[in-house]
Design an enzyme around this catalytic site. Structure first.
Site: not given
Ligand code: AMP
Length: 281
Positions: A30, A36-37, A148, A185-186
Site C-alpha cells: 500500500m 520491511g517492504h 510475516q 510499519s507505515s
C-alpha cells in the site's frame, strides 16, 4: 523502472517478459515504503528475472471508521525508493482502474478470518483477499512475497492461493524491526514521541513470552497474562488482543505445542499496531 497505471499496459509488459521465459516476482504493497517492504523487494529482485511491485491503498480493506483517507501516501519518495531498488515494474493503479463502477465480486476466506484482526476489523480480510486475488490475476507472478508482520494475512492469502488454484508460490519473509525491536510499519509515523518509545514494549513482551516458553512454560493463558502485565505496566497502550494460536490454522491453543504463533494488536491512541512471533515446539 516502468510505472504502469492500467491493467492493459501491465498485462502487455508481463506478456513480453513471459514470451522471453522470464520469471516474475511480485510484492503487493500500500506504499509508504519502509525497510520491511524493501526486504521483500530485495528478495523478489534476487529470486526472479522481473520484479513487480504494486502500490495501491485498497479502500476495500479499511473499515468506515479506519484511516483510509489519512493513510500516508508519499508518492515521490516511494517512486524514488522503488527505482533505487531496481524494480522493473511499479503498478500504480487508480481506484477506478481497480474497482470500476459496477464491481460486484469479493473473495471470502472462511474460518481463518474470524479471529485475531478479523474479529476487530470486520470485512478487512475480504478486502485483502479480493485485491490480492485481482492483482494475482493481473500480474500472474511465479512468486508472491508477503511479510510475516501480517501473519494472519499471510495465512489467509496462502489458503486462498491453494483453494483457488492460483499458480504461484507464496514466500513469507521475516519481519524487519527498528533497532529497539518495534516492527516497521507505515503506521508508525502516526505515533507521538512518547507512544513511539512505549511501543517497543510489544516486541519485548513477545520475546519475554518466547523465553518463558523455551524454559518450559506451556500454558497459553499464563503466557498471555504475563504479556498483558508487561504491556500494561510499561505503556499507555490499550490491548485489543494477545493470542497463542496454531501458526497454520490460527486455532487458539491452550497447551503450547507444534507451530506456535503469538500475535498481538495494541492501540496507542488511534494507532493500532500489530506484531507477532512464530516458532516450533
Ligand atoms: P502494506 O504496504 O502495509 O500493505 O504491506 C505490504 C507487505 O509488506 C505485506 O506483505 C506486509 O506483511 C509486509 N510488511 C509490512 N511491514 C513489514 C515489516 N516490518 N517487515 C517485513 N514485511 C513487512
Amino acid at each position: 523502472m516502468r510505472i504502469v497505471r492500467t491493467v492493459k499496459s501491465l498485462r502487455a509488459c508481463i506478456k513480453k517478459a513471459k514470451s522471453r521465459h522470464q520469471t516474475v516476482g511480485f510484492v503487493p504493497t500500500m506504499g509508504a515504503l519502509h525497510d520491511g517492504h524493501l526486504s521483500l523487494i530485495r528478495r523478489c529482485r534476487k529470486e526472479n528475472d522481473l520484479a513487480v511491485i504494486s502500490l495501491f491503498v485498497n479502500p476495500k480493506q479499511f473499515g468506515p471508521q479506519e484511516d483510509f483517507a489519512a493513510y500516508p501516501r508519499p508518492e515521490k519518495k516511494d517512486k524514488l525508493l522503488a527505482k533505487k531498488e531496481k524494480i522493473d515494474i511499479m503498478f500504480y493503479p487508480s481506484g477506478k482502474e481497480m474497482y470500476p463502477s459496477g464491481f460486484l465480486t469479493t473473495i471470502e476466506v472462511e474460518r481463518l478470518t474470524e479471529h485475531l484482526c478479523g474479529a476487530a476489523r470486520p470485512g478487512h480480510f475480504r478486502g485483502v483477499a479480493t485485491v490480492v486475488g485481482k492483482l494475482l490475476n493481473m500480474v500472474a507472478p511465479d512468486r508472491l512475497y508477503l511479510g510475516q508482520k501480517y501473519a494472519q494475512q499471510a495465512a489467509v492469502i496462502t489458503q486462498m492461493v491453494k483453494d483457488l488454484n492460483f499458480p504461484v508460490t507464496v514466500k513469507v519473509c521475516p519481519t524487519v524491526r527498528e533497532p529497539d525491536g518495534l516492527a516497521m510499519s507505515s503506521r508508525n509515523v502516526y505515533l507521538s514521541a512518547r507512544q513511539r518509545q512505549e511501543a517497543a514494549v510489544l516486541f519485548r513482551s513477545l520475546q519475554q513470552a518466547k523465553k518463558e516458553i523455551l524454559s518450559g512454560e506451556r500454558r497459553a493463558s499464563h503466557v498471555v497474562r504475563r504479556m498483558r502485565q508487561t504491556i500494561k505496566t510499561h505503556s499507555s497502550g490499550t490491548i485489543d488482543y494477545i493470542a497463542c494460536v496454531n501458526a497454520d490454522s490460527l486455532i487458539p491453543l491452550e497447551q503450547l505445542t507444534g507451530d506456535v504463533l503469538i500475535a498481538l494488536a495494541v492501540k496507542f491512541g488511534r494507532t493500532r499496531l500489530i506484531d507477532n512471533i512464530c516458532f516450533h515446539l
